[in-house]
Design a protein around this motif. Structure first.
Motif, PDB file in Angstrom:
ATOM      1  N   LYS A  81      76.734  72.767  33.436  1.00  0.00           N
ATOM      2  CA  LYS A  81      75.711  73.649  34.001  1.00  0.00           C
ATOM      3  C   LYS A  81      75.606  74.952  33.219  1.00  0.00           C
ATOM      4  N   GLU A  82      76.730  75.414  32.684  1.00  0.00           N
ATOM      5  CA  GLU A  82      76.729  76.666  31.926  1.00  0.00           C
ATOM      6  C   GLU A  82      76.162  76.492  30.522  1.00  0.00           C
ATOM      7  N   LYS A  83      76.424  75.357  29.896  1.00  0.00           N
ATOM      8  CA  LYS A  83      76.090  75.185  28.486  1.00  0.00           C
ATOM      9  C   LYS A  83      74.774  74.442  28.240  1.00  0.00           C
ATOM     10  N   VAL A  84      74.409  73.544  29.140  1.00  0.00           N
ATOM     11  CA  VAL A  84      73.211  72.728  28.935  1.00  0.00           C
ATOM     12  C   VAL A  84      72.085  73.271  29.807  1.00  0.00           C
ATOM     13  N   GLU A  85      70.947  73.515  29.189  1.00  0.00           N
ATOM     14  CA  GLU A  85      69.818  74.078  29.920  1.00  0.00           C
ATOM     15  C   GLU A  85      69.396  73.174  31.078  1.00  0.00           C
ATOM     16  N   PRO A  86      68.999  73.781  32.210  1.00  0.00           N
ATOM     17  CA  PRO A  86      68.461  72.976  33.315  1.00  0.00           C
ATOM     18  C   PRO A  86      67.284  72.135  32.830  1.00  0.00           C
ATOM     19  N   GLY A  87      67.243  70.903  33.251  1.00  0.00           N
ATOM     20  CA  GLY A  87      66.197  69.997  32.799  1.00  0.00           C
ATOM     21  C   GLY A  87      66.705  68.574  32.787  1.00  0.00           C
ATOM     22  N   ASN A  91      70.337  67.151  34.179  1.00  0.00           N
ATOM     23  CA  ASN A  91      70.279  66.295  35.368  1.00  0.00           C
ATOM     24  C   ASN A  91      70.914  64.937  35.102  1.00  0.00           C
ATOM     25  N   CYS A  92      70.611  64.377  33.937  1.00  0.00           N
ATOM     26  CA  CYS A  92      71.156  63.069  33.585  1.00  0.00           C
ATOM     27  C   CYS A  92      72.675  63.122  33.485  1.00  0.00           C
ATOM     28  N   LEU A  93      73.197  64.135  32.814  1.00  0.00           N
ATOM     29  CA  LEU A  93      74.643  64.250  32.640  1.00  0.00           C
ATOM     30  C   LEU A  93      75.350  64.409  33.986  1.00  0.00           C
ATOM     31  N   LEU A  94      74.818  65.263  34.843  1.00  0.00           N
ATOM     32  CA  LEU A  94      75.444  65.483  36.149  1.00  0.00           C
ATOM     33  C   LEU A  94      75.357  64.231  37.018  1.00  0.00           C
ATOM     34  N   THR A  95      74.238  63.526  36.939  1.00  0.00           N
ATOM     35  CA  THR A  95      74.088  62.293  37.708  1.00  0.00           C
ATOM     36  C   THR A  95      75.100  61.248  37.254  1.00  0.00           C
ATOM     37  N   LEU A  96      75.289  61.135  35.947  1.00  0.00           N
ATOM     38  CA  LEU A  96      76.239  60.158  35.423  1.00  0.00           C
ATOM     39  C   LEU A  96      77.681  60.519  35.777  1.00  0.00           C
ATOM     40  N   GLY A 282      62.339  60.425  40.635  1.00  0.00           N
ATOM     41  CA  GLY A 282      62.366  59.046  41.107  1.00  0.00           C
ATOM     42  C   GLY A 282      63.006  58.113  40.102  1.00  0.00           C
ATOM     43  N   VAL A 283      62.743  58.355  38.818  1.00  0.00           N
ATOM     44  CA  VAL A 283      63.373  57.552  37.768  1.00  0.00           C
ATOM     45  C   VAL A 283      64.884  57.731  37.814  1.00  0.00           C
ATOM     46  N   GLU A 284      65.336  58.971  37.974  1.00  0.00           N
ATOM     47  CA  GLU A 284      66.773  59.236  38.036  1.00  0.00           C
ATOM     48  C   GLU A 284      67.416  58.503  39.209  1.00  0.00           C
ATOM     49  N   ARG A 285      66.782  58.579  40.384  1.00  0.00           N
ATOM     50  CA  ARG A 285      67.365  57.941  41.568  1.00  0.00           C
ATOM     51  C   ARG A 285      67.419  56.423  41.429  1.00  0.00           C
ATOM     52  N   SER A 286      66.387  55.841  40.840  1.00  0.00           N
ATOM     53  CA  SER A 286      66.285  54.384  40.801  1.00  0.00           C
ATOM     54  C   SER A 286      66.931  53.763  39.572  1.00  0.00           C
ATOM     55  N   ALA A 330      70.696  56.336  28.201  1.00  0.00           N
ATOM     56  CA  ALA A 330      71.344  56.113  29.493  1.00  0.00           C
ATOM     57  C   ALA A 330      71.351  54.645  29.894  1.00  0.00           C
ATOM     58  N   ILE A 331      70.299  53.913  29.556  1.00  0.00           N
ATOM     59  CA  ILE A 331      70.245  52.498  29.943  1.00  0.00           C
ATOM     60  C   ILE A 331      70.757  51.586  28.837  1.00  0.00           C
ATOM     61  N   HIS A 332      71.485  52.184  27.875  1.00  0.00           N
ATOM     62  CA  HIS A 332      72.175  51.409  26.841  1.00  0.00           C
ATOM     63  C   HIS A 332      71.218  50.673  25.920  1.00  0.00           C
ATOM     64  N   GLU A 333      70.080  51.306  25.613  1.00  0.00           N
ATOM     65  CA  GLU A 333      69.115  50.676  24.721  1.00  0.00           C
ATOM     66  C   GLU A 333      69.090  51.344  23.352  1.00  0.00           C
ATOM     67  N   SER A 334      70.039  52.231  23.099  1.00  0.00           N
ATOM     68  CA  SER A 334      70.096  52.888  21.803  1.00  0.00           C
ATOM     69  C   SER A 334      70.572  51.910  20.746  1.00  0.00           C
ATOM     70  N   GLU A 335      69.989  51.994  19.557  1.00  0.00           N
ATOM     71  CA  GLU A 335      70.419  51.127  18.466  1.00  0.00           C
ATOM     72  C   GLU A 335      71.803  51.512  17.962  1.00  0.00           C
ATOM     73  N   ASP A 336      72.229  52.733  18.245  1.00  0.00           N
ATOM     74  CA  ASP A 336      73.530  53.216  17.796  1.00  0.00           C
ATOM     75  C   ASP A 336      74.576  52.883  18.846  1.00  0.00           C
ATOM     76  N   SER A 337      75.486  51.981  18.543  1.00  0.00           N
ATOM     77  CA  SER A 337      76.491  51.557  19.512  1.00  0.00           C
ATOM     78  C   SER A 337      77.685  52.496  19.569  1.00  0.00           C
ATOM     79  N   ASN A 338      77.792  53.416  18.602  1.00  0.00           N
ATOM     80  CA  ASN A 338      78.921  54.347  18.572  1.00  0.00           C
ATOM     81  C   ASN A 338      78.558  55.600  19.359  1.00  0.00           C
ATOM     82  N   PRO A 339      79.198  55.854  20.501  1.00  0.00           N
ATOM     83  CA  PRO A 339      78.824  57.001  21.325  1.00  0.00           C
ATOM     84  C   PRO A 339      79.131  58.335  20.674  1.00  0.00           C
ATOM     85  N   TYR A 340      79.989  58.349  19.646  1.00  0.00           N
ATOM     86  CA  TYR A 340      80.380  59.620  19.036  1.00  0.00           C
ATOM     87  C   TYR A 340      79.455  60.049  17.911  1.00  0.00           C
TER      88      TYR A 340
END
Length: 341
Positions: A81-87, A91-96, A282-286, A330-340
């Motif tokens: 919350k301190e480092k990442v701008e509201p938006g 929201n995605c990070l906090l939800t996860l 709604g997208v976040e909730r569902s 978030a839905i694991h559709e990134s072509e990059d499989s390395n999270p780092y």
């Protein structure tokens, strides 16, 4: 162990994840809006937090949260919350980071608190969750807000409200677990048809049946209803409960979940993406709250029902490039499989 259908990490290392997260957060500069950060590499680096969180199971994310506090003497959610701008990214990070029951409790409290009531959110969450999920949500709600969810819901509606009775029934009435029985399903279908006919529909009968019968029995009854009367339960509710539109909406949610829970979530995601403008909350909730449970099945249903993948729908409907990347990762559709990366 990862939840069924959720992401897994073959060589999960909480300390490595925590150090990486700390490094990314310390490198973020807040400049009024996340979209104003011009350094594309920094944007992608920050989005890697989404990749890390989404590629870990709910249990593993819980370990990360505890370990981060131990290693860095600071709560991870507070630092985000301190480092990442509201938006959308925050929201995605906090939800996860939060378990699904806590997310639902937070969303329900927001729907109730303040002036007015967001009945749509109450209906969406309470009518779509399983009995055990509702038990967990009520426990988290009481723990977080020191209040009973049922009492708060009761206080939001007129005592004569049928929607109130439906929501309270879902929260308080134990749902049967009996398997489907053809004869009982036939009788139940006839009762529902009778309850809806006449000058005034018997809304109490609908509420009792929809909150008390097992989902297997409801599914069988709705199938028999269509055989007997040539009409889906959803269409019947629309026609016979015109004077009770909110109640009908809640009943239709329950009916759709009984018939296909995955299909219902696909419908919610589709509706949220295709509203004008897209309903991001709604997208976040569902979507985000189902990553660890049934997102793979929801993706299949979405493609089957709408002849387009969720990935392509996001690319078509979400114009903001950062938000689009957030949802894709978030839905694991990134072509990059390395999270780092």
């Amino acid at each position: 162990m990862a939840a069924p259908g959720g992401p897994s990490a073959e060589e999960f290392d909480a300390d490595r994840d925590c150090h990486f997260i700390k490094e990314v957060l310390e490198g973020i500069e807040r400049k009024g809006s996340f979209n104003e950060v011009q350094d594309a590499a920094k944007v992608d680096r920050t989005l890697s937090l989404v990749r890390v969180f989404s590629k870990r199971s709910a249990d593993q994310r819980a370990v990360i949260v505890r370990r981060y506090n131990s290693l860095h003497d600071k709560y991870l959610a507070v630092e985000i919350k301190e480092k990442v701008e509201p938006g959308p990214l925050q929201n995605c990070l906090l939800t996860l980071l939060r378990p699904s029951a806590i997310n639902d409790a937070v969303w329900l409290h927001a729907a109730i608190a303040g002036l007015g009531t967001d009945e749509g959110v109450l209906i969406e969450i309470l009518c779509m969750r399983t009995p055990q999920e509702l038990v967990d949500i009520q426990a988290e709600y009481k723990s977080m807000f020191k209040r009973e969810l049922m009492n708060d819901v009761m206080g939001e509606f007129n005592a004569l409200s049928q929607l109130r009775e439906l929501l309270i029934g879902l929260l308080g009435m134990p749902r049967k677990t009996t398997p489907a029985d053809p004869e009982a399903a036939h009788q139940l279908a006839e009762k529902l048809h009778k309850a809806g006919k006449g000058l005034f529909a018997n809304t109490k009968k609908f509420v009792t049946v929809f909150t008390h019968e097992s989902h297997d029995m409801l599914k069988a009854a709705f199938q028999k209803f269509k055989e007997l009367y040539g009409l889906s339960m959803e269409s019947f509710l629309d026609r016979e409960l015109k004077l009770h539109s909110r109640l009908a909406q809640g009943l239709k949610f329950i009916a759709s979940c009984a018939e296909s829970r995955y299909g219902m979530y696909a419908d919610l995601i589709h509706d949220a993406l295709n509203s004008s403008p897209p309903n991001i909350a709604g997208v976040e909730r569902s979507m985000l709250c189902r990553l660890d449970t049934d997102m793979a099945h929801i993706k299949e249903q979405y493609l089957k029902k709408y002849d387009v993948s969720i990935l392509d729908a996001i690319k078509i409907r979400i114009s903001d490039p950062t938000l689009r990347k957030v949802l894709v990762h978030a839905i694991h559709e990134s072509e990059d499989s390395n999270p780092y990366h």
